[in-house]
Scaffold this active site. Sequence first.
Site, short mmCIF file in Angstrom:
data_model
loop_
_atom_site.label_atom_id
_atom_site.label_comp_id
_atom_site.label_asym_id
_atom_site.label_seq_id
_atom_site.Cartn_x
_atom_site.Cartn_y
_atom_site.Cartn_z
N ALA A 1 0.82 -1.21 0.00
CA ALA A 1 0.00 0.00 0.00
C ALA A 1 0.85 1.26 0.00
O ALA A 1 0.50 2.26 -0.63
CB ALA A 1 -0.92 0.00 1.22
N GLU A 2 1.96 1.20 0.73
CA GLU A 2 2.79 2.40 0.87
C GLU A 2 3.55 2.75 -0.41
O GLU A 2 3.57 3.91 -0.82
CB GLU A 2 3.81 2.19 2.01
CG GLU A 2 3.22 2.24 3.41
CD GLU A 2 2.96 3.67 3.86
OE1 GLU A 2 3.34 4.61 3.14
OE2 GLU A 2 2.36 3.83 4.93
N SER A 3 4.23 1.77 -0.99
CA SER A 3 5.17 2.09 -2.08
C SER A 3 5.09 1.17 -3.28
O SER A 3 5.84 1.37 -4.25
CB SER A 3 6.60 2.02 -1.53
OG SER A 3 6.95 0.67 -1.24
#
Length: 257
Positions: free
Chosen positions: A146-148
């Site tokens: 989700a982050e990167s």
Amino acid sequence: MSRAAAVAMLLLLYAVCAPLQARTVYRCVQKGTVSMATAPEPGSSCKAMTVDDNAVQMPNLWGNFGVFSGTLYEREQDGKLVYSTRNLPGSRPYLRFTVATPPGEPAHEGLGNVGKPQLDRHATQFRAAAKATGVDDAWLRAVAHAESAFDEKAVSPKGAQGVMQLMPDTAHEYGVTDPFSPAQSISGGARHMKSLLRRYDGDRTLAAAAYNAGIGVVARYGGVPPYAETRHYIDKVLALYGRYRAAMGTAPERPAQ
């Protein structure tokens, strides 16, 4: 709180007010937090604010507290239905809403999209971090996805870096000297997540909220903040966690020690 959000909240209260109350909103302070209500709240210090019909010219009802609830609550008081943004005893949720993240907050929707699990990305580093911290490997991968989208060179518009999108202060706190090193980023992110899960008694929703928006913001709102970005982020991480658990056949994460 932005003026646009304040106006929206005011109009929301107008919609549920009785006609004679339509121009009066109470600004109530309790233990350093501010709420808006259609009647004075028990236990709070409240000030009646008479607002012009032109809501855009409304006074600053919130002062410098910067506190904004994500739910409008309904309860009975003195035989009448009243509404407030504070969850007082006897209240029931009336309407939930979200606002854009205020300037300067780190909260974001994430850089990665929900998609198929990517089990081959930095697999060795995730296994090592999960073993060292006791945090579920699938959960760490869901956060990184989700982050990167697992991009070790990723930099967010708000300054987060690397696979786990650590903010510089957080990276420094966990001894990450190279935020673009997958091993360092995943290790630092895993240790940070372990600390959050311990703080919130294993509640992944609150841990994800704090990872995204910060511990202070979660404390300020007494839970998940009403930021649309943070809530979208949490939904994304939880959906990905289910997909990674299914793909990896992992058991539920053991409680943080």
